[in-house]
Design a protein around this motif. Sequence first.
Motif, PDB file in Angstrom:
ATOM      1  N   HIS A 123       5.687  -8.711   2.491  1.00  0.00           N
ATOM      2  CA  HIS A 123       5.597  -9.027   3.820  1.00  0.00           C
ATOM      3  C   HIS A 123       5.433 -10.674   3.752  1.00  0.00           C
ATOM      4  O   HIS A 123       5.172 -11.151   2.792  1.00  0.00           O
ATOM      5  CB  HIS A 123       4.365  -8.303   4.619  1.00  0.00           C
ATOM      6  CG  HIS A 123       3.026  -8.369   4.065  1.00  0.00           C
ATOM      7  ND1 HIS A 123       2.765  -8.368   2.644  1.00  0.00           N
ATOM      8  CD2 HIS A 123       1.891  -8.977   4.561  1.00  0.00           C
ATOM      9  CE1 HIS A 123       1.241  -8.402   2.829  1.00  0.00           C
ATOM     10  NE2 HIS A 123       1.134  -8.984   3.827  1.00  0.00           N
TER      11      HIS A 123
ATOM     12  N   ASP B 273      -0.316 -15.164   1.853  1.00  0.00           N
ATOM     13  CA  ASP B 273      -0.492 -15.029   0.305  1.00  0.00           C
ATOM     14  C   ASP B 273       0.312 -14.046  -0.316  1.00  0.00           C
ATOM     15  O   ASP B 273       0.041 -13.839  -1.612  1.00  0.00           O
ATOM     16  CB  ASP B 273      -1.978 -14.387   0.350  1.00  0.00           C
ATOM     17  CG  ASP B 273      -2.030 -13.238   1.313  1.00  0.00           C
ATOM     18  OD1 ASP B 273      -1.564 -13.119   2.321  1.00  0.00           O
ATOM     19  OD2 ASP B 273      -2.953 -12.015   1.043  1.00  0.00           O
ATOM     20  N   HIS B 274       1.412 -13.781   0.278  1.00  0.00           N
ATOM     21  CA  HIS B 274       2.440 -12.980  -0.342  1.00  0.00           C
ATOM     22  C   HIS B 274       3.890 -13.582  -0.460  1.00  0.00           C
ATOM     23  O   HIS B 274       4.746 -13.104  -1.070  1.00  0.00           O
ATOM     24  CB  HIS B 274       2.822 -11.625   0.247  1.00  0.00           C
ATOM     25  CG  HIS B 274       1.557 -10.864   0.223  1.00  0.00           C
ATOM     26  ND1 HIS B 274       1.371  -9.776  -0.689  1.00  0.00           N
ATOM     27  CD2 HIS B 274       0.157 -10.606   0.770  1.00  0.00           C
ATOM     28  CE1 HIS B 274      -0.020  -9.253  -0.652  1.00  0.00           C
ATOM     29  NE2 HIS B 274      -0.537  -9.885   0.455  1.00  0.00           N
TER      30      HIS B 274
ATOM     31  N   HIS C   2      -5.274  -6.105  -3.089  1.00  0.00           N
ATOM     32  CA  HIS C   2      -6.252  -7.337  -3.277  1.00  0.00           C
ATOM     33  C   HIS C   2      -7.695  -6.838  -3.933  1.00  0.00           C
ATOM     34  O   HIS C   2      -8.668  -7.369  -3.782  1.00  0.00           O
ATOM     35  CB  HIS C   2      -6.569  -7.865  -1.836  1.00  0.00           C
ATOM     36  CG  HIS C   2      -5.606  -8.573  -1.135  1.00  0.00           C
ATOM     37  ND1 HIS C   2      -5.249  -9.936  -1.639  1.00  0.00           N
ATOM     38  CD2 HIS C   2      -4.736  -8.297  -0.388  1.00  0.00           C
ATOM     39  CE1 HIS C   2      -4.360 -10.457  -0.993  1.00  0.00           C
ATOM     40  NE2 HIS C   2      -4.067  -9.486  -0.175  1.00  0.00           N
TER      41      HIS C   2
ATOM     42  N   ASP D  33      -0.569  -4.600   0.635  1.00  0.00           N
ATOM     43  CA  ASP D  33      -1.397  -4.586   1.912  1.00  0.00           C
ATOM     44  C   ASP D  33      -1.360  -3.285   2.445  1.00  0.00           C
ATOM     45  O   ASP D  33      -1.751  -3.219   3.781  1.00  0.00           O
ATOM     46  CB  ASP D  33      -1.340  -5.997   2.652  1.00  0.00           C
ATOM     47  CG  ASP D  33      -1.774  -7.033   1.613  1.00  0.00           C
ATOM     48  OD1 ASP D  33      -2.270  -6.881   0.583  1.00  0.00           O
ATOM     49  OD2 ASP D  33      -1.883  -8.141   2.377  1.00  0.00           O
TER      50      ASP D  33
END
Length: 259
Positions: free
Chosen positions: A92, A96-97, A236, A192
């Motif tokens: 996504h 952070d991705h 995470h 996530d």
Amino acid sequence: MSAQYEVYAIKYAHHERNASANFLGGDPHDGPMPLDYFVWLIRGQGREIVVDSGFNAAVAAKRGRRITRPVEEGLRLMRVDAAAVKDVVITHLHYDHVGNFDLFPRATFHLQDLEMQYATGRCMAVEAMRHAYELEDVVGMVRNVYAGRVRFHDGDAELAPGVSLHHVGGHTLGLQIVRVATRRGWVVLASDASHFYANMEQSRPFPIVYNVGDMVEGWRRAQSLADSPAHVIPGHDPLVMARYPAPAAPLQGAVVRLD
Ligand SMILES: [Zn+2]
């Protein structure tokens, strides 16, 4: 299952915070519950597929996150030349991705239709919905679309024999997870869909969420695609670094092998 792959989690950053920030409605037994940040590597059958591209130093400083080892260094530890990687799956478009586009000049980025729609659509007019997106990352992905370097997927797709993408949504509208054939069976990189083991195991949604019902269904989907709940890798959780071994002693604390 004929084709089999090695799968690695490569940790690149860390963030200290409390459990109340990791569950919708908080946590009655609040205490430290830090996050690790990963990119993942799928290797085998003559292929190297990177899953997510992580954030750089500038975004880390802006967001108050601590980079433990830059993404390019982590990949180098695994003898991966980021500049030569051909396929990068973006689960996504949260900050952070996705990012670090400069590291992957030859890559095709694999993205769900709905994620681009979401990240450039009406929901982004609301701060609470766009908070985890970095405008430059989203614009950067649009530039890659115009450069012919994005392959869009709509739902489930086979990337290679034994590697498939599955749209689950929930956390964001277009979140996808990755299923990989390995020597221990089907492993699912949930990203996530479940930040921590606790989210899916205790059925307690993470508070950044587009659709709670789809998030709950996403846990079930991830588990049904995997050989067991223990084959689902959360996005995470520092426990991933504790539950899986480093592929070699010098990689202790930096990389774990998931297959
Ligand atoms: Zn994330």
